[in-house]
Scaffold this motif. Structure first.
Motif, PDB file in Angstrom:
ATOM      1  N   ASP A  87      22.317 -58.837 -66.242  1.00  0.00           N
ATOM      2  CA  ASP A  87      21.665 -59.398 -65.061  1.00  0.00           C
ATOM      3  C   ASP A  87      20.154 -59.228 -65.190  1.00  0.00           C
ATOM      4  O   ASP A  87      19.663 -58.108 -65.354  1.00  0.00           O
ATOM      5  CB  ASP A  87      22.171 -58.661 -63.816  1.00  0.00           C
ATOM      6  CG  ASP A  87      21.706 -59.281 -62.509  1.00  0.00           C
ATOM      7  OD1 ASP A  87      20.613 -59.889 -62.465  1.00  0.00           O
ATOM      8  OD2 ASP A  87      22.444 -59.135 -61.510  1.00  0.00           O
ATOM      9  N   VAL A  88      19.424 -60.315 -65.093  1.00  0.00           N
ATOM     10  CA  VAL A  88      17.967 -60.276 -65.211  1.00  0.00           C
ATOM     11  C   VAL A  88      17.338 -59.374 -64.147  1.00  0.00           C
ATOM     12  O   VAL A  88      16.287 -58.773 -64.377  1.00  0.00           O
ATOM     13  CB  VAL A  88      17.370 -61.708 -65.180  1.00  0.00           C
ATOM     14  CG1 VAL A  88      17.502 -62.330 -63.802  1.00  0.00           C
ATOM     15  CG2 VAL A  88      15.935 -61.725 -65.659  1.00  0.00           C
ATOM     16  N   ASP A  89      17.996 -59.230 -63.011  1.00  0.00           N
ATOM     17  CA  ASP A  89      17.463 -58.388 -61.939  1.00  0.00           C
ATOM     18  C   ASP A  89      17.548 -56.893 -62.252  1.00  0.00           C
ATOM     19  O   ASP A  89      17.034 -56.072 -61.504  1.00  0.00           O
ATOM     20  CB  ASP A  89      18.190 -58.671 -60.617  1.00  0.00           C
ATOM     21  CG  ASP A  89      17.886 -60.067 -60.088  1.00  0.00           C
ATOM     22  OD1 ASP A  89      16.801 -60.605 -60.399  1.00  0.00           O
ATOM     23  OD2 ASP A  89      18.749 -60.622 -59.367  1.00  0.00           O
ATOM     24  N   HIS A  90      18.181 -56.519 -63.345  1.00  0.00           N
ATOM     25  CA  HIS A  90      18.322 -55.108 -63.718  1.00  0.00           C
ATOM     26  C   HIS A  90      17.192 -54.584 -64.603  1.00  0.00           C
ATOM     27  O   HIS A  90      17.176 -53.394 -64.924  1.00  0.00           O
ATOM     28  CB  HIS A  90      19.655 -54.883 -64.434  1.00  0.00           C
ATOM     29  CG  HIS A  90      20.840 -54.995 -63.543  1.00  0.00           C
ATOM     30  ND1 HIS A  90      22.111 -55.135 -64.025  1.00  0.00           N
ATOM     31  CD2 HIS A  90      20.955 -54.979 -62.195  1.00  0.00           C
ATOM     32  CE1 HIS A  90      22.966 -55.204 -63.010  1.00  0.00           C
ATOM     33  NE2 HIS A  90      22.278 -55.111 -61.897  1.00  0.00           N
ATOM     34  N   PHE A  91      16.261 -55.448 -65.010  1.00  0.00           N
ATOM     35  CA  PHE A  91      15.188 -55.019 -65.916  1.00  0.00           C
ATOM     36  C   PHE A  91      14.419 -53.808 -65.386  1.00  0.00           C
ATOM     37  O   PHE A  91      14.242 -52.824 -66.099  1.00  0.00           O
ATOM     38  CB  PHE A  91      14.201 -56.168 -66.182  1.00  0.00           C
ATOM     39  CG  PHE A  91      14.559 -57.017 -67.358  1.00  0.00           C
ATOM     40  CD1 PHE A  91      14.053 -56.752 -68.617  1.00  0.00           C
ATOM     41  CD2 PHE A  91      15.407 -58.105 -67.201  1.00  0.00           C
ATOM     42  CE1 PHE A  91      14.374 -57.549 -69.695  1.00  0.00           C
ATOM     43  CE2 PHE A  91      15.737 -58.906 -68.278  1.00  0.00           C
ATOM     44  CZ  PHE A  91      15.222 -58.625 -69.535  1.00  0.00           C
TER      45      PHE A  91
END
Length: 136
Positions: A87-91
């Motif tokens: 998930d890109v939001d986990h960076f």
């Protein structure tokens, strides 16, 4: 010619296909992609460390470290770490967890790293990490 040695720490389950958790040849050690499974228990299926990215990231790093140690390496020998998130939001959360983890490892120099989003992990798994180490 240097012999190739497959590495599977006792904390890890047998891989589900024909690959090794890690391989060392000479002074090069490649850790295969690891996920946040808890240490293996005889007769039980692999179990994720928890539902959160932080729990899985810390367990995944512990799993990578176990393979490094099995091959005679440490984090200081690691040249490259590749992180795969689902998930890109986990960076941001992964970077914070990663930074805090490595602050406690006493590294002389941090390794190069790359993070990308990959959606092919089994359901419930949020992160995968592999590493390349050069000993000596």
């Amino acid at each position: 010619m240097t012999e190739k040695t497959a590495l599977t720490p006792t904390t890890h389950t047998t891989p589900p296909a024909r690959f090794s958790h890690g391989v060392r040849k000479g002074n090069i050690l490649q850790v295969a992609g690891q996920v946040g499974f808890l240490p293996a228990e005889e007769g039980k299926p692999p179990t994720p460390a928890g539902p959160t990215l932080r729990e899985q990231t810390l367990q995944t790093l512990a799993n990578v470290k176990a393979i490094l140690e099995e091959g005679g390496a440490s984090w200081d020998d690691v040249m490259m770490i590749r992180v795969y998130l689902t998930d890109v939001d986990h960076f941001a959360e992964m970077n914070d967890t990663y930074d805090r983890y490595f602050e406690g490892q006493g590294l002389r120099q941090p390794p190069a790293a790359r993070t990308t989003v990959y959606v092919g992990l089994p359901q419930g798994l949020l992160i995968e990490i592999d590493a390349l180490a050069v000993l000596g």
